[in-house]
Design an enzyme around this catalytic site. Structure first.
Site, PDB file in Angstrom:
ATOM      1  N   GLU A  79      44.617 -68.949 -83.580  1.00 47.49           N
ATOM      2  CA  GLU A  79      44.472 -68.181 -84.816  1.00 47.49           C
ATOM      3  C   GLU A  79      43.024 -68.230 -85.299  1.00 47.49           C
ATOM      4  O   GLU A  79      42.485 -69.313 -85.521  1.00 47.49           O
ATOM      5  CB  GLU A  79      45.406 -68.751 -85.893  1.00 47.49           C
ATOM      6  CG  GLU A  79      45.170 -68.246 -87.290  1.00 47.49           C
ATOM      7  CD  GLU A  79      45.270 -66.737 -87.406  1.00 47.49           C
ATOM      8  OE1 GLU A  79      44.310 -66.111 -87.877  1.00 47.49           O
ATOM      9  OE2 GLU A  79      46.316 -66.168 -86.999  1.00 47.49           O
ATOM     10  N   CYS A 206      57.066 -54.637 -94.659  1.00 51.30           N
ATOM     11  CA  CYS A 206      57.742 -54.430 -95.935  1.00 51.30           C
ATOM     12  C   CYS A 206      57.754 -52.954 -96.320  1.00 51.30           C
ATOM     13  O   CYS A 206      56.900 -52.473 -97.064  1.00 51.30           O
ATOM     14  CB  CYS A 206      57.123 -55.251 -97.055  1.00 51.30           C
ATOM     15  SG  CYS A 206      58.155 -55.192 -98.550  1.00 51.30           S
ATOM     16  N   ASP A 343      56.469 -59.409 -86.812  1.00 49.60           N
ATOM     17  CA  ASP A 343      56.211 -57.974 -86.817  1.00 49.60           C
ATOM     18  C   ASP A 343      55.771 -57.389 -85.480  1.00 49.60           C
ATOM     19  O   ASP A 343      55.914 -56.183 -85.257  1.00 49.60           O
ATOM     20  CB  ASP A 343      55.136 -57.645 -87.861  1.00 49.60           C
ATOM     21  CG  ASP A 343      55.550 -58.027 -89.270  1.00 49.60           C
ATOM     22  OD1 ASP A 343      56.736 -58.364 -89.469  1.00 49.60           O
ATOM     23  OD2 ASP A 343      54.698 -57.996 -90.172  1.00 49.60           O
ATOM     24  N   LYS A 351      60.311 -55.006 -90.912  1.00 51.34           N
ATOM     25  CA  LYS A 351      59.376 -56.101 -90.683  1.00 51.34           C
ATOM     26  C   LYS A 351      59.028 -56.737 -92.021  1.00 51.34           C
ATOM     27  O   LYS A 351      58.203 -56.228 -92.776  1.00 51.34           O
ATOM     28  CB  LYS A 351      58.142 -55.573 -89.962  1.00 51.34           C
ATOM     29  CG  LYS A 351      58.497 -54.953 -88.598  1.00 51.34           C
ATOM     30  CD  LYS A 351      57.291 -54.383 -87.883  1.00 51.34           C
ATOM     31  CE  LYS A 351      57.674 -53.699 -86.570  1.00 51.34           C
ATOM     32  NZ  LYS A 351      58.255 -54.611 -85.580  1.00 51.34           N
ATOM     33  N   THR A 352      59.700 -57.852 -92.323  1.00 53.07           N
ATOM     34  CA  THR A 352      59.521 -58.537 -93.593  1.00 53.07           C
ATOM     35  C   THR A 352      59.488 -60.043 -93.381  1.00 53.07           C
ATOM     36  O   THR A 352      59.885 -60.549 -92.332  1.00 53.07           O
ATOM     37  CB  THR A 352      60.670 -58.213 -94.574  1.00 53.07           C
ATOM     38  OG1 THR A 352      61.878 -58.837 -94.104  1.00 53.07           O
ATOM     39  CG2 THR A 352      60.895 -56.710 -94.709  1.00 53.07           C
ATOM     40  N   ALA A 353      59.059 -60.767 -94.426  1.00 58.85           N
ATOM     41  CA  ALA A 353      59.071 -62.228 -94.360  1.00 58.85           C
ATOM     42  C   ALA A 353      60.492 -62.752 -94.235  1.00 58.85           C
ATOM     43  O   ALA A 353      60.747 -63.745 -93.553  1.00 58.85           O
ATOM     44  CB  ALA A 353      58.394 -62.809 -95.604  1.00 58.85           C
ATOM     45  N   CYS A 386      64.682 -56.680 -98.756  1.00 59.52           N
ATOM     46  CA  CYS A 386      63.619 -55.970 -99.458  1.00 59.52           C
ATOM     47  C   CYS A 386      63.901 -56.049-100.953  1.00 59.52           C
ATOM     48  O   CYS A 386      64.742 -55.308-101.467  1.00 59.52           O
ATOM     49  CB  CYS A 386      63.558 -54.513 -98.995  1.00 59.52           C
ATOM     50  SG  CYS A 386      62.179 -53.605 -99.724  1.00 59.52           S
TER      51      CYS A 386
END
Length: 456
Positions: A79, A206, A343, A351-353, A386
């Site tokens: 990263e 999101c 994602d 595609k969300t947390a 969401c």
């Protein structure tokens, strides 16, 4: 040459959390594996039991889970960025309800203490040889690989947009750490004209965030006594306001009740900042492409998104350049020692947390089984959530799975906006994120759903 720095400290204390994780930023000290206290040179080629590429929500959570299980030096996170962002908070930052500083922490404070942080960027993947090549020219070998690279924001895919968002205070976006702090001043200064909020025709992180900031902006302008002078529009590529019918009907009624114009099948293709014009292509029209031009006083852009460029055309991806995984097990369709979380995978869901939290349980279990020479068993149901922030103190909580199946947690109609759901969004979830999820301990609300809905 790689330099070793082993992480210490773990996840820091709470700062008062669909994406999530890191965003593109200037790489400082590329090619460094962080170890506090001392640095020592090592071979240009390192080898790990598990290599996690990406230190966002999925990467950090998965690395934490396995670093404690496999032991020191067995797990590495590749990263480049110095900071980790909790992107679901940016809706509230843009709406003036949270500060930007509450949404980020140093990467060194959230990555697992038993892991190693290689502060470099992947540039190519060679899964046939279990190798990842980095921007610094190094090779990293692995036994098992998890891709957790998130999405790439492509503002420059819209003609004139990059220049506009960099220089025009009235062009905003809550999707990037670079621009989210522009939102609240622009909304407060809005006096009249068109306020346009866009949604593109690509996968996005999101999918509800563009509407959330729309509802907060509309409420702010109404509170300021200027609502009658501002025309709010939601211009979406989609043929509907939201792709899950159960919630779309409620959102349509909400927009109508607040005099928000929903323009479907409209795709933003150009921004002309000098004349404050937004050009939209009409989607699905027959024959020659047709466009419509709108004047704007405020333009919120949800940028087209894609998998990160380093994945493109690699052996890991499908034709759309997303990592090809089995939708149930999240294991790669060809390379059985490779999994994907978050994602950058092609599982057909939002595609969300929240999706990542559920995927953490699946990948964690199935990867452990594969490490033991067994077949993966746990199946992902496609769950994301969401939380539509429709007012500064109310949320409509949408929860669903594959093919739009409703997977609501609470024993009441979640389409009705509630203060309790806002408290969940603004206070409880950030606490869970920083203190449980990034440690690998939060797998979503499935336990509570089963408890409150009698096992359904």
């Amino acid at each position: 040459m790689l330099t070793m720095r082993r992480l210490s400290g773990g996840v820091g204390p709470l700062i008062s959390g669909g994406g999530v994780g890191t965003t593109a930023a200037k790489v400082i000290g590329a090619g460094i594996v962080r170890q506090f206290g001392a640095t020592a040179p090592c071979r240009d080629q390192k080898s790990f039991r598990l290599l996690v590429v990406g230190g966002g929500t999925g990467g950090c959570s998965l690395a934490s889970k396995f670093a404690s299980k496999l032991g020191k030096g067995k797990v590495a996170v590749l990263e480049p960025n110095e900071r980790h962002y909790y992107q679901p908070l940016w809706t509230l930052v843009g709406g003036g309800l949270k500060s930007f500083d509450e949404s980020h922490r140093l990467m060194s404070k959230v990555l697992p203490s038993d892991g190693e942080w290689i502060q470099d960027r992947a540039v190519s993947f060679d899964p046939d040889n279990n190798t990842v090549h980095t921007a610094n020219g190094d090779k990293i070998k692995y036994e098992f690989l998890v891709t957790a690279l998130g999405l790439q924001l492509n503002y420059d895919a819209i003609k004139g947009c990059q220049e506009a968002i960099d220089s025009d205070p009235s062009v905003i976006s809550i999707y990037s750490y670079k621009y989210v702090q522009k939102a609240q001043p622009a909304i407060k200064n809005l006096k009249d004209g068109n306020a346009i909020f866009t949604f593109p025709g690509t996968p996005v992180k999101c999918a509800g965030a563009a509407q959330k900031i729309l509802y907060l902006a509309e409420e702010c302008v109404r509170d300021n006594g200027r609502r009658s002078s501002v025309n709010f529009m939601y211009n979406t590529f989609l043929p509907v306001i939201f792709p899950v019918p159960h919630y779309a009907s409620a959102l349509d009624k909400l927009a109508a009740s607040r005099d928000i114009q929903v323009n479907t099948s409209k795709n933003l293709i150009e921004v002309r900042k000098d004349t404050k014009e937004a050009i939209f292509e009409i989607v699905g029209g027959e024959g020659k492409s047709k466009t419509e031009t709108y004047k704007y006083s405020l333009l919120h852009v949800t940028p087209p998104m894609s998998s990160p460029r380093e994945l493109w055309n690699s052996p890991l991806v499908d034709q759309a350049n997303f990592v090809s995984v089995d939708r149930d097990t999240l294991q790669h369709t060809k390379y059985k020692n490779v999994f994907s979380i978050g994602d950058c995978g092609n599982a057909p869901t939002s595609k969300t947390a929240a999706a990542i939290a559920s995927q953490l349980a699946i990948v964690g279990s199935n990867l452990s089984l594969v490490m033991e020479g067994k077949e993966p068993k746990l199946k992902y149901n496609g769950y994301p959530s969401c939380p539509f922030v429709v007012k500064k103190d109310a949320v409509m909580l949408a929860e669903f799975g594959y093919d739009g199946k409703i997977l609501e947690t609470f024993p009441f109609d979640q389409r009705i906006p509630r203060h309790s759901m806002f408290f969940l969004k603004a206070q409880i979830m950030p606490f869970i994120y920083w203190n449980l999820m990034l440690r690998g301990w939060w797998h979503g609300p499935s336990f509570f759903r089963k408890m409150w809905r009698f096992g359904l």
